[in-house]
Design a protein around this motif. Structure first.
Motif, PDB file in Angstrom:
ATOM      1  N   TYR A  13       0.813  -1.215   0.000  1.00 19.24           N
ATOM      2  CA  TYR A  13       0.000   0.000   0.000  1.00 19.24           C
ATOM      3  C   TYR A  13       0.845   1.264   0.000  1.00 19.24           C
ATOM      4  CZ  TYR A  13       0.674  -1.158   4.965  1.00 19.24           C
ATOM      5  OH  TYR A  13       1.193  -1.527   6.162  1.00 19.24           O
ATOM      6  N   ASN A  14       2.141   1.113  -0.207  1.00 23.23           N
ATOM      7  CA  ASN A  14       3.012   2.291  -0.244  1.00 23.23           C
ATOM      8  C   ASN A  14       3.109   2.789  -1.681  1.00 23.23           C
ATOM      9  OD1 ASN A  14       5.021   4.186  -0.117  1.00 23.23           O
ATOM     10  ND2 ASN A  14       6.364   2.968   1.189  1.00 23.23           N
ATOM     11  N   ILE A  15       2.531   3.924  -1.979  1.00 18.92           N
ATOM     12  CA  ILE A  15       2.547   4.427  -3.357  1.00 18.92           C
ATOM     13  C   ILE A  15       3.547   5.565  -3.553  1.00 18.92           C
ATOM     14  CG2 ILE A  15       0.180   3.708  -3.808  1.00 18.92           C
ATOM     15  CD1 ILE A  15      -0.604   6.713  -3.603  1.00 18.92           C
ATOM     16  N   LEU A  57      -0.707  14.821   1.702  1.00 22.29           N
ATOM     17  CA  LEU A  57      -1.983  14.340   1.178  1.00 22.29           C
ATOM     18  C   LEU A  57      -2.651  15.472   0.413  1.00 22.29           C
ATOM     19  CD1 LEU A  57      -3.499  11.633   1.497  1.00 22.29           C
ATOM     20  CD2 LEU A  57      -4.844  12.717   3.289  1.00 22.29           C
ATOM     21  N   ILE A  71     -10.606  13.474  -4.390  1.00 19.57           N
ATOM     22  CA  ILE A  71     -10.071  12.232  -3.853  1.00 19.57           C
ATOM     23  C   ILE A  71      -8.744  12.589  -3.196  1.00 19.57           C
ATOM     24  CG2 ILE A  71      -8.811  10.181  -4.653  1.00 19.57           C
ATOM     25  CD1 ILE A  71     -11.202   9.519  -6.369  1.00 19.57           C
ATOM     26  N   MET A  73      -5.025  11.814  -2.096  1.00 14.14           N
ATOM     27  CA  MET A  73      -3.957  10.939  -2.554  1.00 14.14           C
ATOM     28  C   MET A  73      -2.613  11.452  -2.037  1.00 14.14           C
ATOM     29  SD  MET A  73      -2.955   9.848  -6.446  1.00 14.14           S
ATOM     30  CE  MET A  73      -4.609   9.293  -6.804  1.00 14.14           C
ATOM     31  N   THR A  74      -1.809  10.530  -1.519  1.00 14.55           N
ATOM     32  CA  THR A  74      -0.523  10.927  -0.959  1.00 14.55           C
ATOM     33  C   THR A  74       0.531  11.069  -2.058  1.00 14.55           C
ATOM     34  OG1 THR A  74       1.102  10.403   0.744  1.00 14.55           O
ATOM     35  CG2 THR A  74       0.214   8.565  -0.492  1.00 14.55           C
ATOM     36  N   PHE A 105       1.983   6.527  -9.113  1.00 16.93           N
ATOM     37  CA  PHE A 105       0.989   6.604 -10.171  1.00 16.93           C
ATOM     38  C   PHE A 105       1.179   7.843 -11.039  1.00 16.93           C
ATOM     39  CE2 PHE A 105      -2.073   4.495  -6.937  1.00 16.93           C
ATOM     40  CZ  PHE A 105      -1.426   3.295  -7.101  1.00 16.93           C
ATOM     41  N   TYR A 106       1.572   8.936 -10.392  1.00 19.52           N
ATOM     42  CA  TYR A 106       1.647  10.221 -11.090  1.00 19.52           C
ATOM     43  C   TYR A 106       2.998  10.880 -10.915  1.00 19.52           C
ATOM     44  CZ  TYR A 106      -3.278   9.503 -11.654  1.00 19.52           C
ATOM     45  OH  TYR A 106      -4.472   8.954 -11.996  1.00 19.52           O
TER      46      TYR A 106
ATOM     47  N   ASP B   5      -5.671   5.147  -8.455  1.00 18.24           N
ATOM     48  CA  ASP B   5      -5.675   5.523  -7.049  1.00 18.24           C
ATOM     49  C   ASP B   5      -5.522   4.260  -6.215  1.00 18.24           C
ATOM     50  OD1 ASP B   5      -5.835   7.067  -4.805  1.00 18.24           O
ATOM     51  OD2 ASP B   5      -7.992   7.393  -4.897  1.00 18.24           O
ATOM     52  N   ILE B   6      -5.216   4.443  -4.936  1.00 16.07           N
ATOM     53  CA  ILE B   6      -5.201   3.318  -4.003  1.00 16.07           C
ATOM     54  C   ILE B   6      -6.138   3.651  -2.858  1.00 16.07           C
ATOM     55  CG2 ILE B   6      -3.176   4.194  -2.747  1.00 16.07           C
ATOM     56  CD1 ILE B   6      -2.370   1.179  -2.424  1.00 16.07           C
ATOM     57  N   TRP B   7      -6.981   2.701  -2.515  1.00 13.42           N
ATOM     58  CA  TRP B   7      -7.905   2.887  -1.403  1.00 13.42           C
ATOM     59  C   TRP B   7      -7.496   1.907  -0.310  1.00 13.42           C
ATOM     60  CZ3 TRP B   7     -13.161   2.680  -4.511  1.00 13.42           C
ATOM     61  CH2 TRP B   7     -13.219   3.782  -5.359  1.00 13.42           C
ATOM     62  N   ILE B   8      -7.105   2.439   0.822  1.00 10.34           N
ATOM     63  CA  ILE B   8      -6.696   1.621   1.962  1.00 10.34           C
ATOM     64  C   ILE B   8      -7.793   1.711   3.014  1.00 10.34           C
ATOM     65  CG2 ILE B   8      -4.924   1.225   3.699  1.00 10.34           C
ATOM     66  CD1 ILE B   8      -2.998   2.830   1.888  1.00 10.34           C
ATOM     67  N   TYR B  36      -3.970   6.615   4.359  1.00  7.49           N
ATOM     68  CA  TYR B  36      -2.864   6.670   3.413  1.00  7.49           C
ATOM     69  C   TYR B  36      -1.595   6.296   4.151  1.00  7.49           C
ATOM     70  CZ  TYR B  36      -1.072  11.080   5.325  1.00  7.49           C
ATOM     71  OH  TYR B  36      -0.546  12.025   6.148  1.00  7.49           O
ATOM     72  N   TYR B  37      -0.623   5.814   3.421  1.00 13.53           N
ATOM     73  CA  TYR B  37       0.621   5.384   4.040  1.00 13.53           C
ATOM     74  C   TYR B  37       1.621   6.529   4.033  1.00 13.53           C
ATOM     75  CZ  TYR B  37       4.714   2.641   5.247  1.00 13.53           C
ATOM     76  OH  TYR B  37       5.834   2.165   5.873  1.00 13.53           O
ATOM     77  N   LEU B  44       0.340   4.009   8.730  1.00 13.35           N
ATOM     78  CA  LEU B  44      -0.910   4.305   8.047  1.00 13.35           C
ATOM     79  C   LEU B  44      -1.620   5.400   8.819  1.00 13.35           C
ATOM     80  CD1 LEU B  44      -2.311   0.772   7.140  1.00 13.35           C
ATOM     81  CD2 LEU B  44      -1.562   2.529   5.545  1.00 13.35           C
ATOM     82  N   TYR B  47      -7.517   9.570   7.265  1.00 11.40           N
ATOM     83  CA  TYR B  47      -7.824  10.914   6.812  1.00 11.40           C
ATOM     84  C   TYR B  47      -9.308  11.198   6.691  1.00 11.40           C
ATOM     85  CZ  TYR B  47      -8.223   9.108   1.984  1.00 11.40           C
ATOM     86  OH  TYR B  47      -8.578   8.426   0.846  1.00 11.40           O
TER      87      TYR B  47
END
Lengths: 107, 154
Positions: A13-15, A57, A71, A73-74, A105-106, B5-8, B36-37, B44, B47
């Motif tokens: 889960y680390n992006i 974030l 949305i 996103m980190t 991702f970006y 996107d990632i949904w945790i 989010y990480y 984690l 948020y």
């Protein structure tokens, strides 16, 4: 509104772990900057002092689900203090400016 | 480029709630927060406030006896499992069709006019024969979503 989406459960889960910056906290980068946006040319000498690299974030509007609702996103983000040369020395113009942000991702 | 996107989800509680959805009854509600990480902290971080990720209820006096709701998502991210038989996608497909994807269940999502399931693949497939919209969902044995692809109109 049409939603086309794919989803997959993942264990990683680390992006931001694939992000590598070529700069480090404490480094400085100086640029000659010129523009003529208002009919006359102006020139500046700018210096960016890297002060922080961390996860931030962001609210991401105009995402795949909604143009109205964000949305979150980190991103791994680089912050710098901006100095402007006044002819004799650099003056602090702005602090903690975000000058770069990316995730897996970006970029 | 498709948005990515990632949904945790951090499951915070499973509680019994009384609410009016296809009848006023007690439901089992699974709540989760999105996270989010934070690489810097190695943690984690939450948020948003905890909210419904799944809702399930059985009431033998209602017209629709079994009910499943998928929170605010277009597909159920988690299904209840049978205590002795484990995940039963054939049973859950009927329940999702009659509640989650029904006109009463999730207003705004296009209707499907056919559905099927595959118990070997833990797959549930919904489709609309005229407009082409579909929801193709695969689950793990513990009831959590493995992977899915959807085309929905909301």
């Amino acid at each position: 509104m049409l939603i086309e989406a794919t989803m997959r459960q993942v264990s990683d889960y680390n992006i931001t772990d694939e992000i590598e910056w070529g700069v480090s906290v404490g480094e400085s980068y100086t640029y000659d900057y010129a523009d003529d946006g208002e009919g006359f040319e102006e020139g500046y000498e700018l210096r960016f002092d890297i002060v922080k690299i961390n996860e931030t974030l962001f609210e991401k509007y105009n995402n795949g689900f909604s143009n109205e609702y964000p949305i979150y996103m980190t991103h791994q983000t680089v912050y710098a203090d901006l100095f402007v040369w006044n002819g004799s020395h650099f003056l602090l113009d702005d602090s903690n400016m975000m000058i770069g942000a990316a995730n897996n991702f970006y970029p | 480029m498709m948005f990515r996107d990632i949904w945790i989800y951090d499951i915070t509680s499973i509680e019994n709630v009384t609410l009016n959805w296809l009848g006023t009854n007690i439901f089992s509600q699974l709540n989760a927060t999105q996270c989010y990480y934070n690489t810097t902290l190695g943690l984690l971080e939450v948020y948003e406030n905890s909210r419904e990720l799944g809702l399930f209820g059985y009431h033998n006096t209602d017209t629709i006896q079994h009910k499943l709701r998928a929170g605010e998502n277009g597909v159920p991210f988690i299904l209840p499992i049978n205590g002795t038989k484990g995940l039963e996608v054939d049973v859950m497909a009927d329940i999702i069709n009659s509640s989650c994807y029904s006109p009463e269940g999730n207003p705004g999502i296009n209707l499907f006019d056919s559905y099927s399931s595959d118990t070997l693949l833990n797959r549930i497939y919904f489709s609309n024969s005229s407009d082409g919209y579909f929801s193709d969902i695969y689950y793990y044995e513990n009831g959590t979503l493995d992977h899915a692809s959807v085309e929905l109109r909301i």
